[in-house]
Design an enzyme around this catalytic site. Structure first.
Site, short mmCIF file in Angstrom:
data_model
loop_
_atom_site.label_atom_id
_atom_site.label_comp_id
_atom_site.label_asym_id
_atom_site.label_seq_id
_atom_site.Cartn_x
_atom_site.Cartn_y
_atom_site.Cartn_z
N ASN A 31 0.84 -1.20 0.00
CA ASN A 31 0.00 0.00 0.00
C ASN A 31 0.88 1.25 0.00
OD1 ASN A 31 0.60 0.69 2.85
ND2 ASN A 31 -0.43 -1.26 3.20
N LYS A 75 8.39 -16.98 -11.23
CA LYS A 75 7.68 -15.82 -11.76
C LYS A 75 6.47 -16.29 -12.58
CE LYS A 75 8.28 -11.89 -14.79
NZ LYS A 75 9.05 -11.33 -15.90
#
Ligand code: CTP
Length: 407
Positions: free
Chosen positions: A216, A295
């Site tokens: 955030n 990934k």
């Protein structure tokens, strides 16, 4: 109820040396000296040659009631403090305004005039109040000097954003004299001496794969300001921080974490000895259910990531609070009062520091904040727009008051 910001007369009988360097903000040194005198401090001024182009020594001499040092080789006039002993005699050494030049000199060990020599010789707390052009302020060389000095234990009163004398607008305007004096007065407070305070700060980072994560906008500035101010007021501070770009505050126990679960583990591990817990971290409520060891490769399809709940650290603390003081934070975008008050009760807090992050100057990344404190008894205190340091000190004032009440 609007909280009136009280200024403490902790500066009574303190010797404060005010170093004034050459910038347009030098004229504000007069107000600083005048305010310090009113608070009972004994003030001595040292002016660099540059400063004297902006302000006369006579002004500072009149306001401080003491001779002003303007050169290295000046004959001492009539002193009740020996000229040469100023470095030893000072309780606080304030440099306001502090140019990039003086900061650069001290950071690099250059002592070529009275001011630099005395700063380098003093064992007092040295506080810089920088003032300069925004581009100079942002210059990485300057920032590196500041960072080096902070690590060495020098203090900085952040400049503020505004229209600068050079015609630019941005960060670089010296903090207002009132705020500088307030900073110094809090600085001398030791009302939290011996109190164990745990502070959490910053965001958490919840990994998706080795490359990506969910986080955030929290930068940790509020929590770090709290840690610094609490330490300055004598507390034993443990700072548990998510990833930030901030310098670690001096003389505190610092624990680095990444995820909410790591934060939970460290908080519970360090809970036992704490008298006060301030949870300013912006903890991610959810984390990816599965971590991919490799990934994730793109395909032509949309991607769905399932999220699962993280532990509510503050909720846990509320249930296991004992007689500790527990302070939460709430970042809201709407229905501030209703949401914040609900959290105070639900999480068993003493008070919550709530801000509307959509407001200008409040919330993530800014150096200022505008908060309201909501208490367990349903009362509230609205604070004006202040620097995060000032907000930190006012939160700590509340904590200090609650500690006294519970004695
Ligand atoms: N907090 C926490 N653990 C979490 C989430 C939040 O300890 N998993 C703490 C924060 O540190 C802050 C307070 O809870 O002090 C408020 O966080 P916030 O996310 O605003 O509140 P929530 O209770 O999670 O409510 P909501 O997300 O619905 O606003």
């Amino acid at each position: 109820m609007v909280n009136k910001i009280g200024v403490f007369s902790m500066l009574e009988n303190k010797t404060i040396v005010v170093g004034v360097t050459g910038g347009i903000a030098a004229y504000k040194a007069a107000e600083i000296v005048s305010r310090l005198k009113k608070m009972g401090a004994d003030v001595y001024c040292v002016m660099t040659e540059g400063a004297q182009a902006f302000l006369t020594p006579l002004t500072l001499r009149t306001l401080s009631g003491n001779p002003v040092i303007t050169s290295m080789f000046q004959e001492p006039v009539k002193w009740n403090v020996e000229h040469i002993a100023l470095a030893d005699y000072a309780d606080i050494f304030l440099i306001a305004p502090a140019t990039a030049n003086i900061i650069g000199k001290i950071a690099n060990g250059i002592a070529d005039d009275f001011l630099t020599t005395t700063i380098m010789a003093t064992k007092a707390k040295v506080v810089f109040a920088p003032a300069m052009n925004v581009n100079m302020y942002n210059n990485p060389v300057f920032q590196e000097n500041v960072s080096k000095l902070k690590k060495l234990g020098y203090y900085f009163i952040e400049p503020v954003e505004g229209n600068l004398a050079c015609g630019y607008a941005g960060k670089g305007k010296m903090a207002e004299p009132e705020n500088i004096v307030q900073y110094l007065s809090k600085f001398e407070k030791d009302d939290l001496k011996g109190v164990n305070i745990l502070i959490t700060a910053g965001p958490t980072r919840e990994p998706i794969d080795p490359v990506r994560y969910i986080t955030n906008r929290s930068t940790g500035k509020m929590g770090y300001a709290l840690a610094r101010c609490a330490q300055q007021r004598g507390a034993n501070v443990t700072l548990i921080s998510g990833p930030t770009n901030l310098d670690k505050p001096q003389n505190i126990e610092f624990i680095q974490v990444q995820t909410a679960r790591e934060m939970f583990n460290e908080v519970t591990k360090h809970l036992e000895k704490q008298n006060v817990i301030i949870k300013s971290a912006a903890v991610a409520d959810y984390r990816p259910q599965n971590y991919n060891n490799y990934k994730i490769k793109k395909t032509d399809e949309d991607l769905q990531i399932n999220l699962e709940r993280n532990p509510d650290i503050l909720g846990y603390l509320g249930k296991n609070k004992g007689n500790r003081i527990l302070v939460g934070f709430a970042a809201e975008t709407n229905d501030l009062k209703e949401n914040a008050q609900k959290k105070v009760n639900k999480k068993n807090l003493d008070f919550i520091v709530a801000n509307d992050v959509t407001q200008k100057g409040a919330g993530f990344g800014c150096d200022t904040n505008k908060v309201t404190l909501f208490y367990a008894d349903g009362s509230q205190k609205d604070l004006p727009l202040l620097s995060k340091n000032e907000v930190a000190n006012l939160i700590l004032d509340e904590v200090s008051m609650l500690l006294k009440r519970s004695d």
